[in-house]
Design a protein around this motif. Structure first.
Motif, mmCIF file in Angstrom:
data_model
loop_
_atom_site.group_PDB
_atom_site.id
_atom_site.type_symbol
_atom_site.label_atom_id
_atom_site.label_comp_id
_atom_site.label_asym_id
_atom_site.label_seq_id
_atom_site.Cartn_x
_atom_site.Cartn_y
_atom_site.Cartn_z
ATOM 1 N N ASN A 17 0.828 -1.205 0.000
ATOM 2 C CA ASN A 17 0.000 0.000 0.000
ATOM 3 C C ASN A 17 0.862 1.255 0.000
ATOM 4 O OD1 ASN A 17 -2.459 -1.292 -0.011
ATOM 5 N ND2 ASN A 17 -2.661 -1.324 2.196
ATOM 6 N N PHE A 18 1.935 1.205 0.782
ATOM 7 C CA PHE A 18 2.826 2.369 0.864
ATOM 8 C C PHE A 18 3.463 2.664 -0.485
ATOM 9 C CE2 PHE A 18 7.233 3.808 1.160
ATOM 10 C CZ PHE A 18 7.038 5.081 1.692
ATOM 11 N N TRP A 19 3.978 1.624 -1.152
ATOM 12 C CA TRP A 19 4.641 1.845 -2.442
ATOM 13 C C TRP A 19 3.658 2.288 -3.508
ATOM 14 C CZ3 TRP A 19 9.360 2.923 -2.141
ATOM 15 C CH2 TRP A 19 10.214 2.275 -1.250
ATOM 16 N N SER A 20 2.419 1.806 -3.436
ATOM 17 C CA SER A 20 1.387 2.272 -4.369
ATOM 18 C C SER A 20 1.136 3.760 -4.166
ATOM 19 C CB SER A 20 0.086 1.493 -4.167
ATOM 20 O OG SER A 20 0.256 0.124 -4.473
ATOM 21 N N PHE A 21 1.018 4.161 -2.894
ATOM 22 C CA PHE A 21 0.792 5.576 -2.583
ATOM 23 C C PHE A 21 1.993 6.421 -3.006
ATOM 24 C CE2 PHE A 21 1.924 8.964 0.389
ATOM 25 C CZ PHE A 21 0.869 9.841 0.183
ATOM 26 N N ALA A 22 3.198 5.958 -2.661
ATOM 27 C CA ALA A 22 4.401 6.737 -2.958
ATOM 28 C C ALA A 22 4.580 6.928 -4.458
ATOM 29 C CB ALA A 22 5.628 6.050 -2.360
ATOM 30 N N GLY A 23 4.364 5.860 -5.228
ATOM 31 C CA GLY A 23 4.512 5.962 -6.672
ATOM 32 C C GLY A 23 3.498 6.904 -7.285
ATOM 33 N N ALA A 24 2.230 6.759 -6.885
ATOM 34 C CA ALA A 24 1.185 7.627 -7.423
ATOM 35 C C ALA A 24 1.416 9.076 -7.003
ATOM 36 C CB ALA A 24 -0.183 7.146 -6.949
ATOM 37 N N PHE A 25 1.834 9.277 -5.751
ATOM 38 C CA PHE A 25 2.079 10.636 -5.243
ATOM 39 C C PHE A 25 3.183 11.321 -6.044
ATOM 40 C CE2 PHE A 25 4.151 13.735 -2.531
ATOM 41 C CZ PHE A 25 3.076 14.430 -1.985
ATOM 42 N N LEU A 26 4.279 10.599 -6.258
ATOM 43 C CA LEU A 26 5.399 11.206 -6.975
ATOM 44 C C LEU A 26 5.081 11.402 -8.451
ATOM 45 C CD1 LEU A 26 8.277 12.242 -6.902
ATOM 46 C CD2 LEU A 26 9.080 9.909 -7.312
ATOM 47 N N GLY A 27 4.456 10.393 -9.079
ATOM 48 C CA GLY A 27 4.152 10.491 -10.506
ATOM 49 C C GLY A 27 3.217 11.642 -10.821
ATOM 50 N N VAL A 28 2.087 11.687 -10.134
ATOM 51 C CA VAL A 28 1.127 12.761 -10.365
ATOM 52 C C VAL A 28 1.695 14.087 -9.864
ATOM 53 C CG1 VAL A 28 -1.198 13.604 -9.844
ATOM 54 C CG2 VAL A 28 -0.812 11.165 -10.253
ATOM 55 N N GLY A 29 2.471 14.026 -8.777
ATOM 56 C CA GLY A 29 3.067 15.242 -8.238
ATOM 57 C C GLY A 29 4.029 15.901 -9.206
ATOM 58 N N LEU A 30 4.820 15.111 -9.910
ATOM 59 C CA LEU A 30 5.767 15.675 -10.880
ATOM 60 C C LEU A 30 5.030 16.348 -12.034
ATOM 61 C CD1 LEU A 30 8.491 12.869 -11.061
ATOM 62 C CD2 LEU A 30 8.743 15.168 -10.118
ATOM 63 N N ILE A 31 3.939 15.721 -12.476
ATOM 64 C CA ILE A 31 3.161 16.337 -13.555
ATOM 65 C C ILE A 31 2.521 17.631 -13.067
ATOM 66 C CG2 ILE A 31 1.271 16.013 -15.183
ATOM 67 C CD1 ILE A 31 1.738 13.006 -14.981
ATOM 68 N N ALA A 32 2.010 17.613 -11.839
ATOM 69 C CA ALA A 32 1.403 18.809 -11.268
ATOM 70 C C ALA A 32 2.440 19.923 -11.100
ATOM 71 C CB ALA A 32 0.760 18.476 -9.926
ATOM 72 N N PHE A 33 3.659 19.549 -10.713
ATOM 73 C CA PHE A 33 4.726 20.549 -10.578
ATOM 74 C C PHE A 33 5.041 21.165 -11.935
ATOM 75 C CE2 PHE A 33 9.252 21.617 -10.810
ATOM 76 C CZ PHE A 33 9.327 22.568 -9.802
ATOM 77 N N LEU A 34 5.087 20.332 -12.965
ATOM 78 C CA LEU A 34 5.320 20.838 -14.318
ATOM 79 C C LEU A 34 4.212 21.789 -14.720
ATOM 80 C CD1 LEU A 34 7.080 20.577 -16.910
ATOM 81 C CD2 LEU A 34 5.528 18.752 -17.631
ATOM 82 N N GLN A 35 2.987 21.447 -14.355
ATOM 83 C CA GLN A 35 1.842 22.301 -14.652
ATOM 84 C C GLN A 35 1.973 23.663 -13.961
ATOM 85 O OE1 GLN A 35 -1.099 22.489 -16.309
ATOM 86 N NE2 GLN A 35 -1.535 24.401 -15.233
#
Length: 208
Positions: A17-35
């Protein structure tokens, strides 16, 4: 039967569960940062279908629909079709919306790249904001291709950090992406080693 389905089928290890959260958080977070860094007025980089993709590639990594071929091919093919349909039939929403989704499904099936969020990407291309529509075929490259690339790289790293997770499921492709996996594992080992040393020092001090 109901108890088995509700309890057993939804039972997931807390570490996973932790790795699922961490991966989704970082992946979507990087796109949001680019935005946020490049555009403050409209969500040109962060589209809704990426959230659905994150569920698959981080939460259901064994699914055939979550594999890299499906992630990349599904989004790009659907985006290309969505933009093309809008260019051919602009402002006819009752025609372009179902046509974009329907053709994207058929195309993904034919090319063996079926990825459910791809249908949403095709739909966004025809019902998105005016700025999204004005992008034309640039929509395929940015935000779709750029966002998919970020999600894929993060998924290749986070989905191979524990023995219970392997992405892609095909071993041949897993070996191909070792360049992204091995350095990350080395970093994590160093961090764990430092934590062990610190914990040992603290225990030694407390014992005194």
């Amino acid at each position: 039967m109901a108890k088995y389905i509700v309890y057993k089928e939804t039972l997931v290890d807390s570490v996973e569960n932790f790795w699922s959260f961490a991966g989704a958080f970082l992946g979507v977070g990087l796109i949001a940062f680019l935005q946020s860094a490049l555009s403050e007025t409209d969500n040109l980089f962060l589209i809704g279908s990426f959230g659905a993709s994150a569920v698959l590639i981080f939460g259901a990594i064994q699914s055939p629909l979550a594999q890299p071929r499906n992630l990349v091919g599904g989004h790009l093919i659907s985006a290309l079709l969505g933009v093309t349909i809008y260019q051919l039939f602009p402002n006819i929403i009752w025609l372009t919306a179902p046509l974009a989704v329907g053709l994207s499904i058929i195309s993904m099936q034919i090319t063996k790249t079926l990825h459910p969020p791809g249908g949403a990407t095709a739909l966004i291309a025809v019902i998105g904001s005016e700025k999204v529509k004005d992008l034309g075929y640039w929509f395929v490259l940015t935000p779709v291709a750029s966002g998919v690339f970020i999600l894929l790289v993060v998924a290749l790293v986070f989905n191979n950090l524990t023995p219970n997770r392997k992405y892609p499921t095909n071993r041949r492709y897993s070996r191909t992406f070792k360049w992204a996996i091995i350095p990350t594992k080395r970093i994590l080992k160093r961090v764990r080693g430092k934590r062990y040393v610190i914990a040992s020092i603290l225990q030694h001090r407390q014992s005194k």
